[in-house]
Write a protein that holds these residues in place. Structure first.
Motif, PDB file in Angstrom:
ATOM      1  N   CYS A  22      38.740  55.927  28.604  1.00 24.13           N
ATOM      2  CA  CYS A  22      38.093  54.619  28.648  1.00 24.13           C
ATOM      3  C   CYS A  22      38.584  53.793  27.452  1.00 24.13           C
ATOM      4  O   CYS A  22      38.516  54.265  26.315  1.00 24.13           O
ATOM      5  CB  CYS A  22      36.583  54.811  28.567  1.00 24.13           C
ATOM      6  SG  CYS A  22      35.649  53.292  28.334  1.00 24.13           S
ATOM      7  N   CYS A  25      35.398  53.348  24.914  1.00 23.51           N
ATOM      8  CA  CYS A  25      34.764  54.411  24.120  1.00 23.51           C
ATOM      9  C   CYS A  25      35.572  55.704  24.099  1.00 23.51           C
ATOM     10  O   CYS A  25      35.146  56.680  23.494  1.00 23.51           O
ATOM     11  CB  CYS A  25      33.358  54.686  24.659  1.00 23.51           C
ATOM     12  SG  CYS A  25      33.340  55.653  26.173  1.00 23.51           S
ATOM     13  N   CYS A  60      33.909  55.094  33.580  1.00 26.72           N
ATOM     14  CA  CYS A  60      33.778  55.976  32.429  1.00 26.72           C
ATOM     15  C   CYS A  60      32.565  56.891  32.585  1.00 26.72           C
ATOM     16  O   CYS A  60      31.466  56.434  32.883  1.00 26.72           O
ATOM     17  CB  CYS A  60      33.645  55.143  31.155  1.00 26.72           C
ATOM     18  SG  CYS A  60      33.451  56.148  29.677  1.00 26.72           S
ATOM     19  N   CYS A  63      30.201  55.805  29.126  1.00 30.20           N
ATOM     20  CA  CYS A  63      29.539  54.505  28.975  1.00 30.20           C
ATOM     21  C   CYS A  63      29.345  53.789  30.304  1.00 30.20           C
ATOM     22  O   CYS A  63      28.778  52.697  30.342  1.00 30.20           O
ATOM     23  CB  CYS A  63      30.303  53.615  27.989  1.00 30.20           C
ATOM     24  SG  CYS A  63      31.818  52.893  28.649  1.00 30.20           S
TER      25      CYS A  63
HETATM   26 ZN   LIG Z   1      33.512  54.329  28.141  1.00 29.34          ZN
END
Ligand SMILES: [Zn+2]
Length: 221
Positions: A22, A25, A60, A63
């Motif tokens: 991702c 994050c 993701c 997140c």
């Molecule tokens: Zn993420």
């Protein structure tokens, strides 16, 4: 949105295997349907073709953000392949041709080509800086790859990205790597967008692809 290897099979296996990170994050992306269809103009002259496609989308696991996975041959918010955009930038930097001449040569609208050239010229300073730094960081044994001095800033940026493409090609053992592929793989799908380079803090993202096909870098989108 992030830049990935443009081979669909490889993207599928990377998604399924949790090998795509991702951009927000660094969590693992999982398959999450497809983005809306887009039509991309490929090639020039007799080879000009409209190609429809729906890019893969990932979500993701950490997140929950979703990201469009754009192949390294495509740039975000551009209806033409990165190769065609790169040809226009090269013609401007090398020969100093104007946007109308280049547009006629490529068979694209003059306003479109002017937009590509302006965005690259606007971003040339940061691009030259970032890619020269990357070459110094990653290409210590590749002194021959340092960018040659170029008169205009766009030319310096082009030289710097080309030099880093050489560093990556040497590192990954491939004969050549197109500069625009190196740019997109490292800086993400907004490599050709002026906005990508306006926020200097974005440059501090880990600018290192895992492969020359480019699974790293990338910016959210
Ligand atoms: Zn993420």
């Amino acid at each position: 949105m992030l830049t990935v290897n443009h081979e669909a099979v490889s993207v599928e296996s990377d998604l399924a295997g949790g090998r795509l990170a991702c951009p927000g994050c660094r969590g693992r992306l999982r398959p999450w349907g497809w983005a809306r269809e887009r039509v991309i103009r490929h090639g020039t002259g007799a080879d000009l073709a409209l190609v429809r496609g729906r890019p893969r989308r990932g979500r993701c696991a950490d997140c929950s953000a979703t990201h469009v996975l754009l192949g390294v041959d495509l740039a975000a918010r551009r209806a033409d392949t990165a190769e065609v955009i790169a040809s226009a930038i090269e013609a401007k930097a090398a020969g100093g041709a104007g946007h109308r001449v280049i547009a006629a040569w490529l068979g694209r609208p003059a306003s479109t080509v002017r937009g590509w050239l302006r965005a690259f010229a606007t971003s040339a300073g940061p691009i030259a800086e970032v890619f020269t730094a990357l070459s110094h960081r990653d290409g210590a044994d590749a002194a021959g790859l340092w960018p040659a001095p170029a008169p205009a800033q766009a030319g310096r940026a082009l030289s710097a990205v080309t030099a880093y493409a050489g560093v990556l090609a040497a590192r990954f053992g491939v004969a050549t790597l197109a500069w625009q592929s190196a740019g997109l793989a490292v800086a993400g799908p907004f490599f050709f967008s002026a906005g990508r380079w306006q926020d200097r803090e974005q440059h501090e993202l880990a600018l290192m692809p895992d492969t020359p096909g480019g699974k790293g870098g990338g910016s959210a989108g």
